[in-house]
Design a protein around this motif. Sequence first.
Motif, short mmCIF file in Angstrom:
data_model
loop_
_atom_site.label_atom_id
_atom_site.label_comp_id
_atom_site.label_asym_id
_atom_site.label_seq_id
_atom_site.Cartn_x
_atom_site.Cartn_y
_atom_site.Cartn_z
N TYR A 378 0.83 -1.20 0.00
CA TYR A 378 0.00 0.00 0.00
C TYR A 378 0.87 1.26 0.00
CZ TYR A 378 0.91 0.04 5.06
OH TYR A 378 1.51 0.06 6.29
N GLY A 379 0.26 2.34 -0.39
CA GLY A 379 0.95 3.62 -0.44
C GLY A 379 0.08 4.66 -1.12
N LYS A 380 0.62 5.89 -1.23
CA LYS A 380 -0.11 6.97 -1.89
C LYS A 380 0.50 7.22 -3.27
CE LYS A 380 -1.71 9.45 2.22
NZ LYS A 380 -1.70 10.73 2.94
N ILE A 381 -0.34 7.30 -4.26
CA ILE A 381 0.11 7.56 -5.63
C ILE A 381 -0.65 8.76 -6.17
CG2 ILE A 381 0.71 5.15 -6.08
CD1 ILE A 381 -1.87 4.97 -7.74
N GLU A 382 -0.07 9.41 -7.19
CA GLU A 382 -0.73 10.56 -7.81
C GLU A 382 -1.75 10.08 -8.83
OE1 GLU A 382 2.13 13.25 -9.39
OE2 GLU A 382 2.45 14.24 -7.47
N GLN A 383 -2.96 10.55 -8.67
CA GLN A 383 -4.03 10.23 -9.62
C GLN A 383 -4.29 11.44 -10.49
OE1 GLN A 383 -7.97 10.01 -8.02
NE2 GLN A 383 -8.57 8.33 -9.35
N TYR A 384 -4.39 11.24 -11.80
CA TYR A 384 -4.61 12.34 -12.73
C TYR A 384 -5.99 12.22 -13.36
CZ TYR A 384 0.33 13.39 -12.34
OH TYR A 384 1.57 13.74 -11.85
N PRO A 385 -6.99 12.84 -12.73
CA PRO A 385 -8.30 12.89 -13.39
C PRO A 385 -8.24 13.83 -14.58
CG PRO A 385 -8.29 14.24 -11.41
CD PRO A 385 -6.95 13.57 -11.48
N ARG A 391 -4.09 14.58 -7.81
CA ARG A 391 -4.43 14.40 -6.41
C ARG A 391 -3.87 13.08 -5.93
NH1 ARG A 391 -10.99 13.36 -6.72
NH2 ARG A 391 -10.92 11.41 -7.91
N LEU A 392 -3.60 13.00 -4.62
CA LEU A 392 -3.03 11.79 -4.04
C LEU A 392 -4.14 10.82 -3.70
CD1 LEU A 392 -0.26 13.21 -1.69
CD2 LEU A 392 0.03 12.11 -3.90
N GLN A 393 -3.89 9.54 -3.97
CA GLN A 393 -4.89 8.49 -3.70
C GLN A 393 -4.21 7.35 -2.95
OE1 GLN A 393 -6.28 5.85 -6.95
NE2 GLN A 393 -8.32 6.58 -6.42
N PHE A 394 -4.81 6.94 -1.80
CA PHE A 394 -4.31 5.78 -1.08
C PHE A 394 -4.72 4.53 -1.86
CE2 PHE A 394 -4.79 2.22 1.77
CZ PHE A 394 -3.61 2.26 2.49
N THR A 395 -3.75 3.69 -2.14
CA THR A 395 -3.99 2.49 -2.95
C THR A 395 -3.44 1.27 -2.22
OG1 THR A 395 -3.80 3.80 -4.97
CG2 THR A 395 -3.65 1.41 -5.21
N GLU A 418 -9.31 8.73 5.19
CA GLU A 418 -8.99 9.11 3.80
C GLU A 418 -10.25 8.96 2.96
OE1 GLU A 418 -6.24 10.01 2.15
OE2 GLU A 418 -4.65 9.82 3.65
N LYS A 419 -10.59 9.96 2.20
CA LYS A 419 -11.76 9.89 1.33
C LYS A 419 -11.46 9.15 0.03
CE LYS A 419 -14.01 14.11 2.98
NZ LYS A 419 -14.53 15.45 2.60
N ASN A 420 -10.23 9.31 -0.45
CA ASN A 420 -9.86 8.77 -1.77
C ASN A 420 -9.06 7.49 -1.58
OD1 ASN A 420 -9.81 8.75 -4.52
ND2 ASN A 420 -8.15 10.22 -4.73
#
Length: 429
Positions: A378-385, A391-395, A418-420
């Motif tokens: 797990y970790g946080k990655i950059e999501q590009y909508p 924005r950062l997303q916990f995955t 975390e919302k995302n």
Amino acid sequence: MIRNIFNFINLHNGEESKDKVLDNVIANISFRGSNLWILACAIIIASIGLNVNSTAVIIGAMLISPLMGPIVGAGFALGTYNFSLLKKSFKNLLIATFVSLTVSAVYFYISPFKDVQSELLSRTAPTIYDVLIAFFGGLVGVIAITRVQKGNPIPGVAIATALMPPLCTAGFGLATFNFSYFFGAFYLYTINCFFICIATFFVVKFLQYPSSLIESKYEKRIRYGISILIVVMIVPSFYLAYNLFNEKKFNKTAETFIQKEFEKNGYTVIYKKIDYNSTPKIIDLAFLNKKFTDKEIASFNKMLADNGLMDTKLNIRQDETDIKSQILSEINKFDNNISEKDIAISKLRQELDSYKIADSTLLNEVEILYPKIYNVSYGKIEQYPRTDSARLQFTLVYSGDEVDQDQLGRWLQKRLNEKNVKTIKIETE
């Protein structure tokens, strides 16, 4: 072959009609209304850039500066012997110079920050190199003006010849009553104006623009006058360049002497100051734990002349209070640079912290609540909508069966606040 080469470098190729060029030059001379406002804004931006020691801000100010117009106009007026145009150009250049000095002086007088930064200091002692920069920058400018396809070299000329920063530095000198800065910076500004004008004059003569004079005797007087002015402008800059060369040579020799006589012998230098402009020249040193006797200091002073350091005195500071005050003084000079670095480091730390998940028990909890999943990462990655920002997303990535992904996702949202959150299942062979 030779003819082809001459055609290749011929300035007449791609030349705009002379009437159009002159119309454009005359149109850009006047400083009224919007031009004055743009100039005032550019001066304030350049002054701020010098104040905070920001090269990028200074370049931005030079890009919007309209100062080139009357200078190029004066060059065209000299080249075509058009005295009414020359008078108009000088009048508008004086207006622009007065407005620039006034605005920059007022800004620096009001500004609470009056430290002399490196960007400002570099505009106080012009040399022959500034003459060359101004002349060749002026050549680029006037060649571009006389082309059909003008391209975009004019901002580059404004940057290269640096008309704005010397004016702002002169304003700083007025605001702080430091007239050595004022005269040095104003001399640099005058050099830039004059040699842009002279470069313009040469190109105009080379391209054979029509003369407004009937009597040829005036042409000789103008040529003599220009020749005298070139000598008057260049000679001081040669002297300053020669002085700069000697100063750099002295500093290098002093550094070599310090390294050979002290650092190679294991003495740690904690304070060093080389003053070329004093009489005699001075080298100030302080050491970490070595104390020298008066006899040893006198011996080192005798060595100076043998090492090419003529008319120089070596001071070795050994009083602890004096050393501390000198070191603190040097540190204070770099306070602004240090604070800028601290801000940059702080921003980088904040950015790294945004990716960090400071919870070492999360993996253990996942294994207890969902025993049938494994290979958990797990970790946080950059999501590009489909927007301009990321924005950062916990995955969480895992392998395993019989897991309700929606339930796992909701639990992670609640657990981490975390919302995302996104869960990804990877099939294993």
